[in-house]
Enzyme design. Structure first.
Site, PDB file in Angstrom:
ATOM      1  N   HIS A  78      -0.024  -7.397  -8.414  1.00 24.10           N
ATOM      2  CA  HIS A  78      -1.232  -6.493  -8.188  1.00 24.10           C
ATOM      3  C   HIS A  78      -1.924  -5.942  -9.459  1.00 24.10           C
ATOM      4  O   HIS A  78      -2.845  -6.213  -9.563  1.00 24.10           O
ATOM      5  CB  HIS A  78      -1.513  -5.985  -6.996  1.00 24.10           C
ATOM      6  CG  HIS A  78      -0.983  -4.938  -7.591  1.00 24.10           C
ATOM      7  ND1 HIS A  78       0.533  -3.164  -7.568  1.00 24.10           N
ATOM      8  CD2 HIS A  78      -1.394  -3.820  -8.340  1.00 24.10           C
ATOM      9  CE1 HIS A  78       0.706  -2.566  -7.513  1.00 24.10           C
ATOM     10  NE2 HIS A  78      -0.458  -1.954  -7.941  1.00 24.10           N
ATOM     11  N   ASP A 109       5.324  -8.369  -4.823  1.00 22.56           N
ATOM     12  CA  ASP A 109       4.358  -7.592  -5.649  1.00 22.56           C
ATOM     13  C   ASP A 109       5.493  -7.538  -6.908  1.00 22.56           C
ATOM     14  O   ASP A 109       5.002  -6.665  -7.585  1.00 22.56           O
ATOM     15  CB  ASP A 109       4.351  -6.307  -5.049  1.00 22.56           C
ATOM     16  CG  ASP A 109       2.682  -6.161  -6.089  1.00 22.56           C
ATOM     17  OD1 ASP A 109       1.862  -6.463  -5.872  1.00 22.56           O
ATOM     18  OD2 ASP A 109       3.222  -4.569  -5.576  1.00 22.56           O
ATOM     19  N   ASN A 146       1.170   4.479 -13.463  1.00 25.08           N
ATOM     20  CA  ASN A 146       2.086   3.798 -12.868  1.00 25.08           C
ATOM     21  C   ASN A 146       3.229   3.052 -12.487  1.00 25.08           C
ATOM     22  O   ASN A 146       4.093   3.273 -12.331  1.00 25.08           O
ATOM     23  CB  ASN A 146       2.969   5.470 -12.273  1.00 25.08           C
ATOM     24  CG  ASN A 146       3.118   6.502 -13.775  1.00 25.08           C
ATOM     25  OD1 ASN A 146       2.173   5.982 -15.054  1.00 25.08           O
ATOM     26  ND2 ASN A 146       3.024   7.495 -13.836  1.00 25.08           N
ATOM     27  N   SER A 147       2.279   2.473 -11.473  1.00 26.19           N
ATOM     28  CA  SER A 147       2.770   0.647 -11.111  1.00 26.19           C
ATOM     29  C   SER A 147       2.975   0.157 -11.923  1.00 26.19           C
ATOM     30  O   SER A 147       2.678  -0.287 -12.468  1.00 26.19           O
ATOM     31  CB  SER A 147       1.396   0.478 -10.292  1.00 26.19           C
ATOM     32  OG  SER A 147       1.588   0.025  -8.989  1.00 26.19           O
ATOM     33  N   LEU A 165      11.882 -22.005   8.039  1.00 21.82           N
ATOM     34  CA  LEU A 165      12.586 -22.411   9.385  1.00 21.82           C
ATOM     35  C   LEU A 165      11.504 -23.136   9.975  1.00 21.82           C
ATOM     36  O   LEU A 165      11.582 -24.079  10.806  1.00 21.82           O
ATOM     37  CB  LEU A 165      13.082 -21.473   9.946  1.00 21.82           C
ATOM     38  CG  LEU A 165      13.260 -21.575  11.200  1.00 21.82           C
ATOM     39  CD1 LEU A 165      14.424 -23.011  11.380  1.00 21.82           C
ATOM     40  CD2 LEU A 165      14.104 -20.305  12.135  1.00 21.82           C
ATOM     41  N   ILE A 171       7.899 -22.134  11.781  1.00 24.22           N
ATOM     42  CA  ILE A 171       7.908 -21.273  12.987  1.00 24.22           C
ATOM     43  C   ILE A 171       7.688 -20.591  13.582  1.00 24.22           C
ATOM     44  O   ILE A 171       7.276 -19.284  12.462  1.00 24.22           O
ATOM     45  CB  ILE A 171       8.903 -20.981  14.051  1.00 24.22           C
ATOM     46  CG1 ILE A 171      10.554 -20.106  13.752  1.00 24.22           C
ATOM     47  CG2 ILE A 171       9.725 -22.495  14.147  1.00 24.22           C
ATOM     48  CD1 ILE A 171      11.360 -19.464  14.834  1.00 24.22           C
ATOM     49  N   GLY A 216       6.723 -16.663  15.588  1.00 23.59           N
ATOM     50  CA  GLY A 216       6.580 -16.088  16.973  1.00 23.59           C
ATOM     51  C   GLY A 216       7.193 -14.415  17.312  1.00 23.59           C
ATOM     52  O   GLY A 216       6.609 -13.913  16.236  1.00 23.59           O
TER      53      GLY A 216
END
Length: 315
Positions: A58, A88, A166-167, A219, A221, A223
């Site tokens: 980000h 991220d 600090n991210s 896969l 799908i 659900g």
């Protein structure tokens, strides 16, 4: 109370500072619940002498160019190697300086609740040289966060406050080893911070460096997890498992005849209760792996072998 000797803490910070960098870009977007870094600012971790830097998606996803500032004031042009919005995680590369300092990586699989957590970042780069630091403990493991761009899973939770700038910086243990990469904290969560385990982050980084993207098995799908109420409403013979609500055309599941209304009871002999559990199992597999699904359709039940394919770039 600081859970580590002060002199040892100072040593850890001094050793880490050279490989914790500032990343400045012209545009950023929010990630976790609208918690964004300071406009155009974030942190990163040098993980390879060749100039590869680990950071958050980000921070860098909206730009191809950026400036990377190091602890000694050196400013280098950075380019985006690859990014993965689903986790991220992103990788940036710089060149022009030899013998870059490299982080010492720990083993995030060994982290336990109560272990020391030291969050470091370099949010201001050349403007205010030196890192910002917070310290606490690991307060929870395997946290899942619902965010705008997806669901982030298997995160560390820590009470070491993670400042927005600090991210992308490291979360260290008491040995000064990187055990996680910090992500912006949730602003209304009273100082709770989250960090991506370094084993997971580096596995994704290696794929980004090699392929420019993360290759995931599929896969095909959608659900929902069954319970008594859902089973009764749809008059289903099973009360546990994953009720398939959509089988994508030309997907691996579709190719084997699995369709909406089927119920997946087990995968490779292991019972599954919801879609998150099933999807987590599939993600651990590789392209081309064959899994066995125990499927119920009405009163009929049987095993279906499905060969996983690469997730398409668009569906």
């Amino acid at each position: 109370m600081i859970p580590i000797d002060e002199e040892e803490l100072v040593r850890i910070i001094e050793n880490a500072s050279p490989w914790v960098v500032n990343i400045s870009v012209s545009m950023v977007q929010d990630a976790y619940m609208n918690a964004a870094p300071v406009q155009g600012m974030g942190s990163g971790i040098i993980v390879d002498e060749a100039g590869y830097i680990l950071t958050n998606n980000h921070i860098v996803e909206n730009t191809d160019g950026m400036v990377v500032s190091m602890f000694d004031g050196t400013r280098l042009d950075g380019t985006l190697v690859g990014n993965d919005p689903m986790s991220d995680v992103a990788v940036v590369k710089v060149s022009g300086k030899k013998k870059l300092p490299v982080a010492k990586l720990g083993d995030s699989d060994t982290v336990k609740v109560g272990h020391t957590a030291i969050a470091i970042g370099n949010p201001f780069g050349f403007m205010l040289r030196g890192p910002t630091v917070t310290i606490g403990v690991i307060s929870a493991l395997n946290r899942t966060i619902q965010a705008e761009k997806g669901v982030y899973e298997n995160l560390f939770q820590t009470d070491a406050h993670i400042n927005p700038g600090n991210s992308g910086g490291p979360l260290l243990n008491s040995k000064g080893e990187v055990i996680g990469m910090n992500s912006a904290n949730i602003p209304f969560a009273q100082g709770i911070g989250f960090s991506i385990p370094i084993n997971s982050a580096m596995a994704i980084a290696r794929e980004l460096i090699e392929h420019g993207k993360v290759i995931r098995p599929w896969l095909g799908i959608l659900g929902i997890g069954l319970n008594k109420e859902i089973a009764s409403y749809y008059n289903l013979s099973a009360e546990e498992g994953v009720l398939i609500t959509r089988s994508f055309e030309n997907s691996p599941a579709w190719a084997e005849g699995i369709t909406s209304g089927d119920v997946i009871l087990k995968v490779d002999g292991k019972a599954v209760k919801d879609m998150t559990e099933l999807a987590g199992y599939v993600r651990k597999k590789k392209i081309g792996d064959v899994i066995t699904l125990s499927v119920r359709r009405g009163n009929l039940q049987g095993d279906v072998k499905v060969r996983l394919a690469e997730i398409p770039t668009s569906k």
